[in-house]
Design a protein around this motif. Structure first.
Motif, PDB file in Angstrom:
ATOM      1  N   TYR A  10      38.430   6.511 -11.640  1.00 47.30           N
ATOM      2  CA  TYR A  10      38.675   5.019 -11.795  1.00 47.30           C
ATOM      3  C   TYR A  10      37.931   4.294 -10.557  1.00 47.30           C
ATOM      4  CZ  TYR A  10      40.834   0.551 -11.421  1.00 47.30           C
ATOM      5  OH  TYR A  10      41.205  -0.932 -11.473  1.00 47.30           O
ATOM      6  N   CYS A  14      34.445   2.164 -10.603  1.00 51.92           N
ATOM      7  CA  CYS A  14      34.536   0.837 -10.196  1.00 51.92           C
ATOM      8  C   CYS A  14      33.432   0.432  -9.038  1.00 51.92           C
ATOM      9  CB  CYS A  14      35.941   0.432  -9.663  1.00 51.92           C
ATOM     10  SG  CYS A  14      37.081   0.189 -10.900  1.00 51.92           S
ATOM     11  N   THR A  41      37.067   0.967 -16.311  1.00 48.83           N
ATOM     12  CA  THR A  41      38.402   1.475 -16.632  1.00 48.83           C
ATOM     13  C   THR A  41      38.577   2.641 -17.871  1.00 48.83           C
ATOM     14  OG1 THR A  41      39.364  -0.714 -15.644  1.00 48.83           O
ATOM     15  CG2 THR A  41      40.859   0.721 -16.711  1.00 48.83           C
ATOM     16  N   GLU A 130      43.415  -1.399 -19.279  1.00 48.04           N
ATOM     17  CA  GLU A 130      44.087  -1.147 -18.098  1.00 48.04           C
ATOM     18  C   GLU A 130      45.455  -0.623 -18.393  1.00 48.04           C
ATOM     19  OE1 GLU A 130      42.528  -4.234 -14.590  1.00 48.04           O
ATOM     20  OE2 GLU A 130      44.383  -4.976 -15.613  1.00 48.04           O
ATOM     21  N   PHE A 133      45.160   2.700 -19.134  1.00 43.07           N
ATOM     22  CA  PHE A 133      45.014   3.715 -17.881  1.00 43.07           C
ATOM     23  C   PHE A 133      46.035   3.705 -17.083  1.00 43.07           C
ATOM     24  CE2 PHE A 133      43.841   4.021 -13.370  1.00 43.07           C
ATOM     25  CZ  PHE A 133      43.165   5.147 -13.364  1.00 43.07           C
ATOM     26  N   ALA A 161      45.257  -2.104  -7.225  1.00 45.47           N
ATOM     27  CA  ALA A 161      44.114  -1.960  -7.519  1.00 45.47           C
ATOM     28  C   ALA A 161      43.525  -3.273  -7.938  1.00 45.47           C
ATOM     29  CB  ALA A 161      44.152  -1.518  -9.161  1.00 45.47           C
TER      30      ALA A 161
END
Length: 210
Positions: A10, A14, A41, A130, A133, A161
């Motif tokens: 992740y 990102c 994600t 999200e 995840f 996050a």
């Protein structure tokens, strides 16, 4: 191991998305940036499943009863009210009146295709990604240590996050609520609906009040 793979994947994805958007030399469209976060994600979810988990069971994709979907919707609407209260308390205690998500507010206020993009990606796609995840991969990986630890730890990661600001507090609380929804319903969908409802209300209010 699956938790380490998921979190490191992740972060890496990102960062890669941020570098790619920054390489254009101009500020990216906010809807495009939100979409990129969603893709990163989902990529982290796929990486964790492919490398370690190798099963869709932890994602809890089965449909729940209608009652749980209504509970998810109500939880999302309720969390939007809580968000206002948390923001007021934060401002009172810290004197900080800035909004870390002002770019999203400005994009929604502008209307047009940016608003459409924010609704599609920020209101629907990103909440889905999200929840897969944080409540699918992360919560399930920690569930072996008990639901309380899994709830608090996955919510804490969800809050971090979103950055160290008032948004962290709000995201942590939403993370706790959604983890409880997943635990009690046995399905990811009430949490997805709560997350999406919370985001959609924020976008619609930003547009109407702007």
């Amino acid at each position: 191991t699956e938790l380490a793979v998921a979190v490191l994947g992740y972060i890496a994805l990102c960062v890669a998305v941020g570098v790619a958007l920054g390489a254009t030399g101009s500020p990216p469209d906010v809807a495009l940036a939100v979409a990129a976060v969603g893709v990163a994600t989902l990529g982290a979810v796929g990486l964790a499943l492919a490398v370690r988990v190798r099963s869709l069971a932890p994602l809890r994709l089965r449909l729940p009863g209608r009652r749980w979907l209504l509970v998810g919707f109500a939880a999302g609407a309720g969390m939007r009210v809580v968000t206002v209260g948390v923001a007021l308390v934060w401002t009172y205690l810290t004197g900080d009146t800035t909004n870390p998500q002002q770019a999203l507010v400005d994009g929604a206020m502008g209307g047009g295709w940016t608003l459409v993009g924010l609704v599609v990606f920020g209101g629907l796609a990103v909440p889905f990604a999200e929840e897969l995840f944080f409540r699918g991969v992360v919560y399930s990986a920690l569930r072996r240590y008990g639901p309380v630890l899994a709830t608090l730890a996955s919510a804490a990661l969800f809050g971090i996050a979103h950055g160290v600001s008032v948004v962290l507090v709000v995201a942590f609380l939403l993370g706790v609520v959604n983890a409880v929804l997943v635990e009690r319903s046995g399905s990811i969908w009430p949490a997805v609906l709560a997350h999406a409802t919370n985001n959609m209300i924020a976008l619609v209010l930003a547009y109407l009040l702007g």
